[in-house]
Structure formats: C-alpha cells, structure tokens
Design a protein around this motif. Structure first.
Motif, PDB file in Angstrom:
ATOM      1  N   VAL A  83       5.518  -7.986  -6.605  1.00  0.00           N
ATOM      2  CA  VAL A  83       5.146  -6.835  -7.423  1.00  0.00           C
ATOM      3  C   VAL A  83       6.113  -5.688  -7.176  1.00  0.00           C
ATOM      4  CG1 VAL A  83       2.717  -7.448  -7.593  1.00  0.00           C
ATOM      5  CG2 VAL A  83       3.493  -6.074  -5.659  1.00  0.00           C
ATOM      6  N   TYR A  84       6.201  -4.829  -8.161  1.00  0.00           N
ATOM      7  CA  TYR A  84       7.082  -3.667  -8.056  1.00  0.00           C
ATOM      8  C   TYR A  84       6.427  -2.594  -7.182  1.00  0.00           C
ATOM      9  CZ  TYR A  84       9.952   0.284  -9.512  1.00  0.00           C
ATOM     10  OH  TYR A  84      10.761   1.380  -9.522  1.00  0.00           O
ATOM     11  N   HIS A  85       5.259  -2.123  -7.578  1.00  0.00           N
ATOM     12  CA  HIS A  85       4.571  -1.103  -6.788  1.00  0.00           C
ATOM     13  C   HIS A  85       3.831  -1.739  -5.619  1.00  0.00           C
ATOM     14  CE1 HIS A  85       4.528   1.415 -10.670  1.00  0.00           C
ATOM     15  NE2 HIS A  85       5.384   1.965  -9.833  1.00  0.00           N
ATOM     16  N   PRO A  86       3.934  -1.189  -4.429  1.00  0.00           N
ATOM     17  CA  PRO A  86       3.194  -1.751  -3.285  1.00  0.00           C
ATOM     18  C   PRO A  86       1.689  -1.556  -3.457  1.00  0.00           C
ATOM     19  CG  PRO A  86       4.320   0.281  -2.664  1.00  0.00           C
ATOM     20  CD  PRO A  86       4.792  -0.053  -4.041  1.00  0.00           C
ATOM     21  N   PRO A  87       0.914  -2.633  -3.427  1.00  0.00           N
ATOM     22  CA  PRO A  87      -0.535  -2.493  -3.558  1.00  0.00           C
ATOM     23  C   PRO A  87      -1.166  -1.858  -2.319  1.00  0.00           C
ATOM     24  CG  PRO A  87       0.044  -4.771  -3.107  1.00  0.00           C
ATOM     25  CD  PRO A  87       1.327  -4.047  -3.319  1.00  0.00           C
ATOM     26  N   ILE A  88      -0.499  -1.973  -1.205  1.00  0.00           N
ATOM     27  CA  ILE A  88      -0.941  -1.301   0.025  1.00  0.00           C
ATOM     28  C   ILE A  88       0.080  -0.212   0.296  1.00  0.00           C
ATOM     29  CG2 ILE A  88      -1.413  -1.536   2.476  1.00  0.00           C
ATOM     30  CD1 ILE A  88      -1.997  -4.493   1.976  1.00  0.00           C
ATOM     31  N   PHE A  89      -0.332   1.032   0.180  1.00  0.00           N
ATOM     32  CA  PHE A  89       0.624   2.127   0.311  1.00  0.00           C
ATOM     33  C   PHE A  89       0.337   2.981   1.534  1.00  0.00           C
ATOM     34  CE2 PHE A  89       2.786   6.053  -0.998  1.00  0.00           C
ATOM     35  CZ  PHE A  89       4.024   5.523  -1.269  1.00  0.00           C
ATOM     36  N   LYS A  90      -0.892   3.425   1.649  1.00  0.00           N
ATOM     37  CA  LYS A  90      -1.292   4.195   2.825  1.00  0.00           C
ATOM     38  C   LYS A  90      -1.929   3.258   3.845  1.00  0.00           C
ATOM     39  CE  LYS A  90      -2.040   8.360   0.055  1.00  0.00           C
ATOM     40  NZ  LYS A  90      -3.005   9.401  -0.357  1.00  0.00           N
ATOM     41  N   GLY A  91      -2.298   3.812   4.955  1.00  0.00           N
ATOM     42  CA  GLY A  91      -2.908   3.005   6.005  1.00  0.00           C
ATOM     43  C   GLY A  91      -4.178   2.313   5.522  1.00  0.00           C
ATOM     44  N   VAL A  92      -4.301   1.031   5.781  1.00  0.00           N
ATOM     45  CA  VAL A  92      -5.489   0.267   5.403  1.00  0.00           C
ATOM     46  C   VAL A  92      -6.279  -0.045   6.664  1.00  0.00           C
ATOM     47  CG1 VAL A  92      -6.316  -1.892   4.409  1.00  0.00           C
ATOM     48  CG2 VAL A  92      -4.379  -0.724   3.372  1.00  0.00           C
ATOM     49  N   ARG A  93      -7.533   0.363   6.692  1.00  0.00           N
ATOM     50  CA  ARG A  93      -8.368   0.171   7.883  1.00  0.00           C
ATOM     51  C   ARG A  93      -9.189  -1.103   7.808  1.00  0.00           C
ATOM     52  NH1 ARG A  93      -8.719   4.899  10.876  1.00  0.00           N
ATOM     53  NH2 ARG A  93     -10.695   4.245  11.789  1.00  0.00           N
ATOM     54  N   SER A  94      -9.256  -1.706   6.616  1.00  0.00           N
ATOM     55  CA  SER A  94      -9.991  -2.955   6.478  1.00  0.00           C
ATOM     56  C   SER A  94      -9.468  -3.676   5.242  1.00  0.00           C
ATOM     57  CB  SER A  94     -11.497  -2.705   6.335  1.00  0.00           C
ATOM     58  OG  SER A  94     -11.757  -1.964   5.159  1.00  0.00           O
ATOM     59  N   VAL A  95      -9.594  -5.015   5.230  1.00  0.00           N
ATOM     60  CA  VAL A  95      -9.210  -5.802   4.061  1.00  0.00           C
ATOM     61  C   VAL A  95     -10.493  -6.339   3.445  1.00  0.00           C
ATOM     62  CG1 VAL A  95      -7.811  -7.693   3.180  1.00  0.00           C
ATOM     63  CG2 VAL A  95      -7.010  -6.372   5.136  1.00  0.00           C
ATOM     64  N   THR A  96     -11.108  -5.515   2.642  1.00  0.00           N
ATOM     65  CA  THR A  96     -12.353  -5.817   1.945  1.00  0.00           C
ATOM     66  C   THR A  96     -12.181  -5.365   0.495  1.00  0.00           C
ATOM     67  OG1 THR A  96     -13.380  -3.651   2.297  1.00  0.00           O
ATOM     68  CG2 THR A  96     -13.597  -5.268   4.090  1.00  0.00           C
ATOM     69  N   PRO A  97     -13.142  -5.623  -0.371  1.00  0.00           N
ATOM     70  CA  PRO A  97     -13.032  -5.097  -1.741  1.00  0.00           C
ATOM     71  C   PRO A  97     -12.907  -3.579  -1.798  1.00  0.00           C
ATOM     72  CG  PRO A  97     -14.657  -6.845  -1.664  1.00  0.00           C
ATOM     73  CD  PRO A  97     -14.278  -6.578  -0.236  1.00  0.00           C
ATOM     74  N   ALA A  98     -13.272  -2.883  -0.710  1.00  0.00           N
ATOM     75  CA  ALA A  98     -13.191  -1.423  -0.688  1.00  0.00           C
ATOM     76  C   ALA A  98     -11.893  -0.921  -0.068  1.00  0.00           C
ATOM     77  CB  ALA A  98     -14.375  -0.853   0.087  1.00  0.00           C
ATOM     78  N   ALA A  99     -10.961  -1.806   0.230  1.00  0.00           N
ATOM     79  CA  ALA A  99      -9.703  -1.409   0.859  1.00  0.00           C
ATOM     80  C   ALA A  99      -8.930  -0.468  -0.058  1.00  0.00           C
ATOM     81  CB  ALA A  99      -8.859  -2.640   1.173  1.00  0.00           C
ATOM     82  N   ALA A 100      -8.112   0.417   0.565  1.00  0.00           N
ATOM     83  CA  ALA A 100      -7.306   1.375  -0.202  1.00  0.00           C
ATOM     84  C   ALA A 100      -6.122   0.656  -0.832  1.00  0.00           C
ATOM     85  CB  ALA A 100      -6.830   2.507   0.698  1.00  0.00           C
ATOM     86  N   ALA A 101      -6.381  -0.036  -1.923  1.00  0.00           N
ATOM     87  CA  ALA A 101      -5.342  -0.820  -2.598  1.00  0.00           C
ATOM     88  C   ALA A 101      -5.564  -0.744  -4.099  1.00  0.00           C
ATOM     89  CB  ALA A 101      -5.392  -2.273  -2.120  1.00  0.00           C
ATOM     90  N   SER A 102      -4.574  -1.210  -4.864  1.00  0.00           N
ATOM     91  CA  SER A 102      -4.693  -1.174  -6.327  1.00  0.00           C
ATOM     92  C   SER A 102      -5.580  -2.279  -6.859  1.00  0.00           C
ATOM     93  CB  SER A 102      -3.295  -1.293  -6.953  1.00  0.00           C
ATOM     94  OG  SER A 102      -2.658  -2.486  -6.522  1.00  0.00           O
ATOM     95  N   THR A 103      -6.036  -3.176  -5.996  1.00  0.00           N
ATOM     96  CA  THR A 103      -6.932  -4.259  -6.387  1.00  0.00           C
ATOM     97  C   THR A 103      -8.053  -4.393  -5.366  1.00  0.00           C
ATOM     98  OG1 THR A 103      -7.096  -6.646  -6.797  1.00  0.00           O
ATOM     99  CG2 THR A 103      -5.463  -5.934  -5.202  1.00  0.00           C
ATOM    100  N   THR A 104      -9.196  -4.851  -5.834  1.00  0.00           N
ATOM    101  CA  THR A 104     -10.316  -5.131  -4.919  1.00  0.00           C
ATOM    102  C   THR A 104     -10.256  -6.563  -4.398  1.00  0.00           C
ATOM    103  OG1 THR A 104     -11.747  -5.874  -6.721  1.00  0.00           O
ATOM    104  CG2 THR A 104     -11.783  -3.521  -6.188  1.00  0.00           C
ATOM    105  N   MET A 105      -9.224  -7.329  -4.793  1.00  0.00           N
ATOM    106  CA  MET A 105      -9.216  -8.764  -4.545  1.00  0.00           C
ATOM    107  C   MET A 105      -8.234  -9.215  -3.453  1.00  0.00           C
ATOM    108  SD  MET A 105      -9.724 -10.147  -8.448  1.00  0.00           S
ATOM    109  CE  MET A 105      -9.959 -11.841  -7.898  1.00  0.00           C
ATOM    110  N   LEU A 106      -7.820  -8.291  -2.585  1.00  0.00           N
ATOM    111  CA  LEU A 106      -6.965  -8.706  -1.474  1.00  0.00           C
ATOM    112  C   LEU A 106      -7.617  -9.806  -0.627  1.00  0.00           C
ATOM    113  CD1 LEU A 106      -5.348  -5.380  -0.181  1.00  0.00           C
ATOM    114  CD2 LEU A 106      -4.279  -7.216  -1.490  1.00  0.00           C
ATOM    115  N   PRO A 107      -8.937  -9.703  -0.329  1.00  0.00           N
ATOM    116  CA  PRO A 107      -9.554 -10.790   0.453  1.00  0.00           C
ATOM    117  C   PRO A 107      -9.455 -12.137  -0.258  1.00  0.00           C
ATOM    118  CG  PRO A 107     -10.987  -8.863   0.410  1.00  0.00           C
ATOM    119  CD  PRO A 107      -9.896  -8.615  -0.582  1.00  0.00           C
TER     120      PRO A 107
END
Length: 389
Positions: A83-107
């Motif tokens: 992908v062009y834009h990083p889906p994880i940009f700032k610090g991520v404290r958990s990999v769940t649907p609520a993670a600070a990412a552009s998608t809820t589907m990282l898990p």
C-alpha cells in the motif's frame, strides 16, 4: 518526450520466482524501486505487518488499506498487501478492530498471514516515483528535485599534510585502512603541493629541522574520503605511517545527496516550450481523474516549468510564479499564501495525485519478482467524490 535522468545503477537483488516468492523478496524489490531510507523521518514505511519469510506470490496494490481493500485481499487469497499510505502511522497499543489504523481488519489479515508493506514518501522521493510520474504526463526536457535529499554526516574528508616523497606510502596506508573509496573506485585521493611551517619547543623531536627553530618545508596536502565506520582505523593508520611526531590533519564532515542529486521531495520539470495553464490541464486530463480537481491562481498564464508535489505537500516550498504547481491538496491558508506570491496550483485531489503510482508499482514488481501475481485493488477508492456523482 525527453527521457528523464536515469536513477543510480543498483545491483539486481536475487528473488525467488512465482509460488516461492516471500515477503522479503517483495521488500527487496521495493528497495530497488524506492529505497526506504529516502522516506521522510516522520513517515512509517517498510514491512508493517507479518514476517519476512511469509509467502508473497499473490500481491495486491492499493493507495489505502481500508476495510473494503482488506476484504478484497482475503477474498482473493492475497498473501501480500503493498500500500502507498501506511495503515499503521502512530503508535499502536493493540492489534484489535479498535487499533489506530485505516482498517479494522488487521487481526483478520494477520490471522491469514497477509503481510503489509507501505512505501509512501519513499516512493515520492525516488527517481521515477510518484512525482516523476506526474511530470511524465507533460513534455518536459529536464527535471530536478524541488527539495533534494541530503544524507547528513555520511562520512568525512581527511586532509593531511606530508612530505611529498612520503605521500605515496601514506596514501597506501590510509587506503588499506578504508579511506579513499568512492563508489566502485578505491585509493581515490587529491594531492596539492605547498609550503608548511612549524616551530617545535624544547620537548619536541622534529623529524625535519631543529627544535626551537622556525622551519619552512615543502609539503603535500593529501585529501581522501573516509566512511564514518572506518574513521578510527584510518586515523590510527595515519599516525602509524606518518613520519612527523605530530602530523597535521583535519577531518571535515561530508554530506551527500541521495541518488546523485536526483532523489528528493517534489519534482520540477522544464517544459519543452512554455504552455498556458489550460493546455497543461488538458494534458493531465488524459491521464488523471480531474473530477474533484480545483485551482488556485490563473490558468490563462503561460508557464515555463511545472512542479509536481503529490499528496499534501504544503505551500512553503512553492515560490516560483513561472512554475505551475501540480499537487494533491492545499489547506485554505496555504492557498492564500500561493495567491499572495502569484503562484498558480492545480489540486488534483490527494488520492488522484497518487493513484498513478499503482500501475508503475505493478509494472516494476512484475519485472523484479518474476512469476508473482501482482494486481491493483478493485476496491481501492478515493474517500472524496464529486457531488455530481
């Protein structure tokens, strides 16, 4: 259209073919296309999810990793998302649907061992990358980075003064310790003759002349580059090989330009002949979606140059009224800045300005990772659409 300056030659990385391709192979190919060291310091590029040894024979490309793109990747049994834009940009404290990412589907992606690589500003800065692709749409005969990238403290320049007869021996000793390497050339140096003076006190034992007397001697000024990693061995070799009790030498930090001056943020292209802004817009319309494009300034003017600055580049670097800026978006006050400077800009839309990069990445990856299936996502869309739709 004139050919743009070639990127520096790089050794081709060996990659596995087809079904044997791994995430590490795609990452190695990305390094050839857009060296990750060229990304902005604030950016987050490279392998963001998964393991380097995971399979990556099916690669899906997108600007943004949204839920729609993630579902498409899982449905198509994709093994790698680039992908062009990083889906994880700032610090991520958990990999769940609520993670600070552009998608809820990282898990879900990780559960299916789908690795994710982001390129973002590394591709912007690379020769042939995002901004060069916009310049390619116009008839430019010359181009250069708007903001060339400098590598701070890449090494040192050693300057040492030595009797001319001893210069060859000292040069050899310094070369053996790691000095004087420029690209594929070794024992590189520069030598200049002159006269030096010194006066030793009563504690000295000068190799030439007498203590307590001012001496004037013929000397050679010898210059060689030294990588930071070899600085210690080179200085020790200097003391060991030099005949003087106290060798006179200086070390100057050396900065380099990435990509032989071709890498950097933004790209300026000199048009073959000056064109009115309207003509430039029509040339872009054949290659870019202009459905949400806006303009700052006057398109009736003629422009000698164009400046490509994909995405959100800001206004501070744009100060040339004779260059038409082609960018993604501008904030309200940035647009006012450009108007005050007499600078005209076309805002293609953030997504539209970066979208041409996907076809380029697909072509390059297919060549560098032979046999791997590389496709562009069908679900990837701009989050902004025209009200006419």
């Amino acid at each position: 259209m004139a050919r743009r300056a070639a990127a520096p030659r790089r050794s081709r990385t060996n990659v596995r073919r087809g079904a044997d391709a791994r995430a590490s192979d795609v990452l190695a190919a990305v390094e050839l296309i857009a060296p990750l060291a060229g990304a902005a310091e604030w950016d987050n590029v490279g392998l963001l999810c998964g393991r380097a040894e995971w399979p990556a024979s099916r690669v899906l490309l997108a600007i943004d990793l949204t839920d729609a793109v993630a579902r498409e990747a899982l449905r198509r049994r994709t093994q790698m998302l680039l992908v062009y834009h990083p889906p994880i940009f700032k610090g991520v404290r958990s990999v769940t649907p609520a993670a600070a990412a552009s998608t809820t589907m990282l898990p879900d992606l990780l559960a299916q061992r789908v690795a994710v690589i982001a390129v973002h500003t590394a591709l912007d800065a690379a020769p042939g990358g995002t901004n060069d692709l916009l310049v390619d749409m116009l008839d430019c005969v010359e181009r250069w980075p708007l903001e060339p990238q400098r590598v701070e403290g890449a090494g040192y320049k050693l300057v040492v003064f030595v009797p001319p007869a001893e210069a060859p021996r000292l040069r050899a000793a310094l070369s053996n310790a790691g000095a004087g390497v420029i690209g594929h050339y070794a024992e590189c140096s520069f030598e200049l003759r002159g006269r030096g003076t010194f006066l030793g006190d009563e504690t000295t034992r000068p190799a030439i002349g007498q203590r307590g007397e001012l001496e004037t001697v013929e000397e050679a000024r010898l210059e060689m580059v030294v990588p930071a990693s070899r600085l210690g061995p080179v200085v020790r070799a200097l003391y060991a090989a030099h005949s003087y009790e106290e060798p006179a030498f200086d070390l100057y930090p050396v900065h380099e330009l990435r990509g032989r001056g071709q890498a950097g943020m933004g790209r300026v292209g000199r048009l073959r002949r000056p064109l009115r802004g309207r003509a430039i817009v029509e040339a872009l319309r054949r290659r870019v979606d202009l459905s949400t494009a806006t303009v700052v300034g006057d398109l009736r003017r003629r422009f000698a140059r164009v400046t490509a600055a994909a995405g959100s580049f800001g206004a501070s670097a744009h100060r040339d009224p004779d260059s038409l800026v082609i960018t993604g978006e501008l904030r309200h006050h940035e647009a006012l800045e450009l108007l005050a400077r007499g600078v005209t800009a076309i805002c293609l839309g953030h997504y539209a300005s970066e979208r041409p990069a996907l076809a380029y990445l697909r072509r390059r990856l297919r060549a560098l990772v032979p046999g791997a299936k590389v496709e562009v996502s069908a679900a990837d869309r701009s989050p902004l659409v025209s009200v006419a739709e």
